[in-house]
Motif scaffolding. Structure first.
Motif: not given
Length: 413
Positions: A347-360
């Motif tokens: 429930g604490m990951l509601q605002d999680w937006v993972p990075k794409t490989l291009r962003e990394v």
């Protein structure tokens, strides 16, 4: 000719040939012998006497030709010594209580406990290694304590100064060990393709390093409850064995053997499915994170929890087939604890937006290795007002990617 090996361990007395008196070693001074006219060769120089203690450095130098042997490997030697210490410790109740307390903290809030838990574990490992070295060199008590304090202090300061770098190393080690545990097939292929097994281990090491740097926060939300549930279950089983051993003398079917050390209980519970247990549980944790991200339902936590608990269900099934019923009961407690804790922490990951490989890649090209940060300064809290205040203080913490942030600064100039 040398006697056979079986004769060395035989209990049948054998008749030894007569030994000349001059060949028996003695501490008494020998009588002077008359000089003989025959020429004698100069005696070979006596090799320097080795120190009685054997530390890690001397061991590495002497066993450099056998470091690839699983028995003589320095890591294996240290792990066996640590395992022996846990098994022979008299106060098993203290170990069980510590495991129970650490497991409860990981189940409550895994990401926040991880930094302190990782630091304490590495400090304890460095301290135990210093103790083994001091005992090998037969140091006095004061020198041993000073060496242990120095190792603990230096390790703690180093980890706190470069925690993110140590996470890369730890992820590499975990990934390597996971692929090694399930790499029997790779070692078979290595007989025909040289270097294939090492390539397989390298892939696992790279994946482990990436997971604990780029996806560290969401993976800890799933790994924390999994580890916490395991420690809680093993601690409860160990305490139950101690209590049952105090009131009864016969074994109980739903408990391990009476007075069983905690390390034995944890070993049997974790590796019930075989040597690839670490890789299997870790893969289920990563899969739970991916399922949580890709699910479009209103409550994405339930499918993720099912993926995470699947590894424990498999272990319980294997234990039921083998007839080890105490492991089945322990897996039930492990699954319930892990499921409830994971459902809460997801429930604490509601605002999680993972990075794409291009962003990394863009972030690494702009900031270098400083882009691999754990983000412990912006971890979510269990209180909603704290999260809103943190979002107001750090508006770009989770909504702007690396490339977008670079564009923002270029426009400001």
């Amino acid at each position: 000719t040398a006697p056979p090996v079986a004769a060395l361990f035989s209990s049948t007395p054998t008749t030894a040939p007569p030994v000349a008196a001059s060949s028996i070693p003695t501490l008494a001074p020998s009588a002077p012998t008359p000089a003989t006219p025959t020429a004698t060769l100069p005696s070979a120089p006596t090799p320097a006497k080795k120190p009685s203690a054997e530390g890690v450095l001397e061991y590495l130098c002497e066993e450099q030709d056998h470091l690839t042997d699983g028995i003589k490997s320095p890591v294996a030697v240290y792990l066996r010594s640590l395992y022996k210490g846990f098994s022979g410790y008299r106060h098993q109740a203290i170990i069980a209580a510590v495991a129970l307390a650490v497991g409860a903290l990981c189940s409550w809030d895994g990401p926040r406990v991880w930094q302190a838990l990782f630091t304490a574990t590495m400090v304890a490992a460095a301290t135990s290694l210093a103790r083994i070295e001091s005992e090998a060199w037969k140091l006095d008590m004061v020198s041993e304590l000073l060496l242990m304090f120095q190792a603990a202090f230096a390790t703690g300061v180093a980890i706190q100064s470069g925690f993110d770098g140590f996470q890369v190393l730890f992820g590499t080690v975990v990934g390597f060990m996971g692929c090694y545990g399930i790499g029997e097939w790779a070692r078979g292929v290595d007989h025909y393709v040289n270097g294939f097994a090492l390539l397989w281990y390298t892939v696992g090491a790279m994946l482990g390093a990436l997971v604990l740097t780029i996806w560290q926060r969401p993976v800890l939300v799933t790994l924390g409850p999994l580890l916490g549930g395991f420690l809680v279950t093993s601690g409860l089983e160990s305490m139950a064995c101690l209590i049952a051993g105090a009131v009864s003398k016969s074994d109980i079917a739903v408990l391990p053997k009476l007075h069983e050390p905690w390390i034995h209980i944890a070993r049997d519970l974790l590796f019930m499915i075989g040597p690839g247990a670490l890789a299997f549980h870790g893969a289920c944790a990563v899969l739970a994170t991916i399922v949580y991200r890709t699910t479009v339902e209103d409550d994405r936590r339930f499918p993720a929890v099912c993926c995470l608990v699947a590894s424990i269900v498999v272990a319980a099934t294997v234990a039921a087939v083998k007839g080890t019923w105490w492991v089945v009961c322990a897996c039930l407690v492990w699954a319930v604890t892990t499921g409830l804790a994971t459902y809460r922490q997801l429930g604490m990951l509601q605002d999680w937006v993972p990075k794409t490989l291009r962003e990394v890649v863009d972030d690494f090209g702009t900031n270098g290795f400083s882009s691999f940060k754990s983000g412990y300064d912006n971890l979510p809290s269990n209180r909603k007002d704290d999260n809103e205040a943190r979002a107001a203080d750090y508006p770009f913490a989770s909504t702007i990617s690396a490339s977008g942030l670079g564009t923002f600064f270029r426009r400001s100039q």
